[in-house]
Design an enzyme around this catalytic site. Structure first.
Site, mmCIF file in Angstrom:
data_model
loop_
_atom_site.group_PDB
_atom_site.id
_atom_site.type_symbol
_atom_site.label_atom_id
_atom_site.label_comp_id
_atom_site.label_asym_id
_atom_site.label_seq_id
_atom_site.Cartn_x
_atom_site.Cartn_y
_atom_site.Cartn_z
ATOM 1 C CD GLU A 293 -20.070 -16.257 15.040
ATOM 2 O OE1 GLU A 293 -19.482 -16.039 13.867
ATOM 3 O OE2 GLU A 293 -20.664 -15.495 15.711
ATOM 4 N NE ARG B 93 -4.793 -9.134 13.685
ATOM 5 C CZ ARG B 93 -4.767 -8.365 12.571
ATOM 6 N NH1 ARG B 93 -5.010 -9.081 11.278
ATOM 7 N NH2 ARG B 93 -4.828 -7.293 12.554
ATOM 8 C CE LYS C 231 -21.951 -13.338 18.418
ATOM 9 N NZ LYS C 231 -21.830 -13.085 17.021
ATOM 10 C CG HIS D 13 -44.665 -16.323 3.832
ATOM 11 N ND1 HIS D 13 -45.827 -16.424 2.998
ATOM 12 C CD2 HIS D 13 -45.196 -15.363 4.680
ATOM 13 C CE1 HIS D 13 -46.857 -15.612 3.450
ATOM 14 N NE2 HIS D 13 -46.333 -14.961 4.475
ATOM 15 C CB CYS E 202 -2.720 -13.691 8.208
ATOM 16 S SG CYS E 202 -3.750 -14.596 6.935
ATOM 17 C CD GLU F 259 -25.079 -11.522 16.281
ATOM 18 O OE1 GLU F 259 -24.202 -11.670 17.141
ATOM 19 O OE2 GLU F 259 -24.706 -11.388 15.124
ATOM 20 C CE LYS G 9 -13.084 -10.030 17.423
ATOM 21 N NZ LYS G 9 -14.560 -10.100 18.126
ATOM 22 C CD1 TRP H 216 -8.966 -18.170 9.037
ATOM 23 C CD2 TRP H 216 -9.040 -17.441 7.136
ATOM 24 N NE1 TRP H 216 -10.096 -18.284 8.615
ATOM 25 C CE2 TRP H 216 -10.352 -18.024 7.481
ATOM 26 C CE3 TRP H 216 -8.939 -16.923 5.994
ATOM 27 C CZ2 TRP H 216 -11.635 -17.926 6.645
ATOM 28 C CZ3 TRP H 216 -10.326 -16.796 5.140
ATOM 29 C CH2 TRP H 216 -11.353 -17.123 5.608
ATOM 30 C CG ASN I 69 -1.613 -10.477 7.515
ATOM 31 O OD1 ASN I 69 -1.190 -11.388 7.366
ATOM 32 N ND2 ASN I 69 -1.807 -9.669 8.268
ATOM 33 N N GLY I 70 -3.554 -10.986 3.257
ATOM 34 C CA GLY I 70 -4.067 -10.461 1.992
ATOM 35 C C GLY I 70 -4.232 -11.674 1.120
#
Length: 608
Positions: A487, A27, A484, A503, A2, A480, A603, A74, A98-99
Site C-alpha cells: 500500500e 484521509r 503494508k 500448496h 473525503c 498485514e 484513511k 477521493w 462525502n459518500g
C-alpha cells in the site's frame, strides 16, 4: 473518506477553509475545492491534485466571502480532475458531498429531461440540480433540501450553500459522519472533529438521517421524520496542534516511533499494573460464559488484528471465533445466534462496511463491542460497549500505532474472557499480564533495529514482488506485513501461512523475489524452518525476523537476519509488527513514494 468543511464566519473564510482542509489531508484525496458567497454570486475554485494547487489559484485572486464550504475529494464516480472536484454548483446552490449517491443515473436522466445541464461525471452533481429544481418551484432552501433528501439512495454527508443567503448553511447525513461546530458568532460543519479543532472544541454530532439548519446564532436539527430533535453537544479533546510531524520526515515514521508510548497508555487503561490483573474500565453487559461464538468484523489492517485475536480467544478462553471482512459479512447472511458477541474493529470508527456490519449484528440480537480509536465516532456511539484504543490521532494512511493498540485491547479482552470462563487461573492471568506489561519496552527495543532495516530497504526497493511467511499468530502478521508493503511502496506482495507455501505459492519462488519470514522461536519454529529450507532450495532470498535463539537455530542461509529481543511468544505480534512496518516505510521512502498519502488510498473509508 473525503473531507468536508463549512463556515459561516464574521470575516473572510477562505483561509480557514483551506486550513481545515489541510487537517483532512490525512484521509486521502485527489482534488480539492472551495465555494464562497460573493454578494449575490457563488464563487467556486477547484483544483486537481494536492491542496497546494488550490492554494496557488486562491493566492492570485482570493475570494472575500464570509460564508463558504470546502472539500477534499477521493474519486468514486469520475476521474480525479478539476471538473469532477467539489464543490458542485448550479446558479443558486453549491454542495460538497462525502459518500455515494447510488441512484444518481436515474436522477440525472430525469433532471436532464427537465433541462439540467451537467458539467461533471460525478454522482454528486445530481444533488445541487435536484435541490435547484425545487428552488425553481418556489421552495425555500430548507424545504428544497428536505424534499430532496428522501430521493437520494446511498450514503452521504452533504453541506449546502445558497446564493442570496449569507447567513445559512445546511448539512445532512445518512450513513456518513457530519458534525456541527459552535463558535462565538460563527458556526461550522465538518466531517470530523479534526477539521473543526482549530475553530472550536464545542461539537454536536449529527445522527443518521439528521438535517441541520444553521445560522451564525442558531442550530436547528431535524430528525428522519422531519421533527426538531435535540442532539448532545460535547467538548472535543482533539488538539488544534494535531498535525505536527515533530522532527520526523513523515507522519508514519512519527507514529511508528510513538508505539511504545501509546501501547503503554492503552495498557494502563485496561490493566491494574500493580496487582498484575486485568481491570476493564467498564462492566460488560454480558457474561462470557453465555457466549458460544465471537464474530470479529473489520476491514484491512483492522481485520488482521482480528485474525491475531482469534488465536488468543480460542487458546486463552476456548471460545470459537469467526473472522469476516466487513464488506462480505452482512451480504452472506450468516446464521447468528442471539446473545453471542460481535466485535467490530475500526481505527476511524466511521468505516462504512464495518458500520453496516455492526448494525446487521445488532439486528440479529448479538451483543456488540467496538474497538475504535475515535470514541466519538458513529461506530462507537452505536455499539453496546466501546473499548477505545487510545492511540491518539493517526495521520498516516497506513495504520501503524492504531494496529498495535487494537492488538493490545483485544489481548486484554481475550484474557478477560479466559478468566471469566474459568479457563485461566489467577496465576495464568498474572503471568499473561506480566507479559503484556513488557510489550512497550520490547517495542522500544525492536525500534533499535531501524538502521539495519533502512539499509535492507534499499535492496527491497528494487524487488518486483515480495512474499511474507509466518505460522501461528505470525501468519496474520505476514498478511498485514504484505499489505503494508504494497500500500505504500506499490511493490506487489503477498502474505501466506508458511505451511501453505507448498500448496501453490512455492511456484513464485526465484532468486529475484525476497521472502520475509516472521519466526519468533516458539512451538512452531521448527516447522517454519522447514519452509525456509524449501525457499532456500529454490534460490529464494530469505529475510528472517526472529530472536537470538531463532537466529542460532535456523541453520538456513539468509540474506539478512533481523534479531529482536527475546520474549514469550503469546503476544509477539505486537513486537514483530515493528520491523515489518519499518521495512515497508523505508522501502517506500527509497522508492520516492508518498508515504503518508499513498495513491488511490483513503484513511477513513466511508463508502462501500
Amino acid at each position: 473518506m473525503c473531507g468536508i468543511i463549512g463556515i459561516l464566519g464574521r470575516d473572510p473564510v477562505v483561509g480557514k477553509l483551506v486550513a481545515s482542509l489541510k487537517r483532512l489531508e490525512y484521509r486521502g484525496y485527489d482534488s480539492a475545492g472551495v465555494a464562497t458567497l460573493e454578494g449575490l454570486r457563488i464563487e467556486c475554485r477547484r483544483a486537481e491534485g494536492k491542496l497546494r494547487n488550490l492554494e496557488e489559484q486562491l493566492r492570485h485572486c482570493p475570494p472575500a466571502g464570509q460564508s463558504g464550504i470546502g472539500h477534499t475529494r477521493w474519486a468514486t464516480h469520475g476521474k480525479p480532475t478539476e471538473g469532477n472536484a467539489h464543490p458542485h454548483a448550479t446558479e443558486s446552490v453549491a454542495v460538497v458531498h462525502n459518500g455515494i449517491i447510488e441512484n444518481f443515473r436515474e436522477l440525472r436522466a430525469e433532471l436532464e429531461r427537465n433541462g439540467a445541464d451537467f458539467k461533471s461525471e460525478t454522482d454528486t452533481e445530481v444533488v445541487p440540480h435536484l435541490v435547484e429544481s425545487y428552488l425553481k418551484n418556489g421552495y425555500s432552501p430548507q424545504d428544497a433540501v428536505q424534499a430532496s433528501l428522501p430521493r437520494l439512495r446511498g450514503a452521504f454527508a452533504l453541506t449546502f450553500l445558497f446564493k442570496g443567503h449569507d447567513d445559512l448553511l445546511i448539512g445532512a447525513c445518512k450513513a456518513s459522519p457530519l458534525a456541527v461546530g459552535h463558535g462565538n458568532g460563527e458556526v461550522y460543519l465538518g466531517s470530523d472533529a479534526i477539521a473543526l479543532a482549530p475553530l472550536t472544541d464545542t461539537i454536536t454530532y449529527l445522527e443518521d438521517g439528521d438535517c441541520a439548519v444553521l445560522t451564525r446564532t442558531t442550530c436547528v436539527i431535524y430528525g428522519t421524520g422531519g421533527s426538531v430533535v435535540q442532539r448532545e453537544t460535547s467538548k472535543s479533546v482533539v488538539s488544534s496542534l494535531l498535525a505536527d510531524k515533530a522532527n520526523y520526515r513523515h507522519f508514519m515514521a512519527k507514529e511508528i516511533h510513538e508505539q511504545p508510548t501509546v501501547a503503554g497508555k492503552t495498557l494502563t487503561h485496561y490493566l491494574d499494573v500493580a496487582a498484575k490483573r486485568v481491570a476493564m474500565p467498564m462492566a460488560l453487559p454480558f457474561d462470557f460464559n453465555s457466549i458460544q461464538r465471537i464474530s470479529i468484523i473489520a476491514c484491512g489492517t483492522a481485520s488482521y488484528a482480528g485474525h491475531i485475536a482469534k488465536y488468543w480467544f480460542e487458546r486463552l478462553a476456548r471460545l470459537s471465533v469467526e473472522i469476516d471482512v466487513a464488506s462480505e459479512f452482512r451480504y452472506r447472511e450468516a446464521p447468528l445466534r442471539r446473545g453471542d458477541l460481535a466485535i467490530v474493529i475500526s481505527q476511524s470508527g466511521e468505516t462504512a462496511d464495518t458500520l453496516a456490519a455492526l448494525r446487521y449484528a445488532k439486528d440479529q440480537g448479538l451483543h456488540t463491542i467496538s474497538v475504535v480509536n475515535v470514541a466519538t465516532s458513529t461506530i462507537a456511539r452505536e455499539s453496546e460497549s466501546v473499548l477505545p484504543t487510545l492511540a491518539g490521532p493517526e495521520i498516516g494512511v497506513a495504520s501503524t500505532k492504531a494496529f498495535i493498540c487494537q492488538l493490545m485491547v483485544l489481548a486484554v479482552l481475550a484474557v478477560t474472557a479466559g478468566k471469566e470462563r474459568g479457563k485461566l487461573s489467577k496465576i495464568d492471568e498474572s503471568n499473561l499480564v506480566r507479559e503484556l506489561i513488557e510489550v512497550p519496552r520490547l517495542i522500544a527495543a525492536a525500534l533499535l533495529a531501524e538502521p539495519q532495516i533502512e539499509k535492507l530497504a534499499h535492496l527491497m526497493a528494487d524487488a518486483r514482488a515480495a512474499i511474507y511467511l509466518g505460522r501461528g499468530t505470525s501468519a496474520p502478521l505476514a498478511f498485514e506485513a504484505a499489505l503494508k508493503l504494497k500500500e505504500i511502496s506499490y511493490i506487489h506482495s503477498e502474505g501466506y501461512a508458511a505451511g501453505e507455501l507448498k500448496h501453490g505459492p512455492i511456484a513464485l519462488i526465484d532468486e529475484a523475489i525476497p521472502v520475509v519470514v516472521i519466526a519468533p522461536y516458539d512451538r512452531v519454529f521448527d516447522k517454519t524452518v522447514s519452509n525456509m529450507q524449501e525457499v532456500a532450495a529454490r534460490g529464494g532470498k530469505i529475510i528472517l525476523i526472529t530472536d537470538a535463539k531463532g537466529a542460532s537455530e535456523a541453520a538456513v542461509d539468509t540474506l539478512v537476519t533481523i534479531v529482536l529481543p527475546t520474549m514469550v511468544a503469546t503476544f509477539a505480534p505486537m513486537v514483530y509488527a515493528i520491523p515489518v512496518q519499518l521495512l515497508a516505510y523505508h522501502t517506500a521512502v527509497a522508492r520516492g513514494a508518498d508515504v503518508d498519502q499513498p495513491r488511490n488510498l483513503a484513511k477513513s473509508v466511508t463508502v462501500e
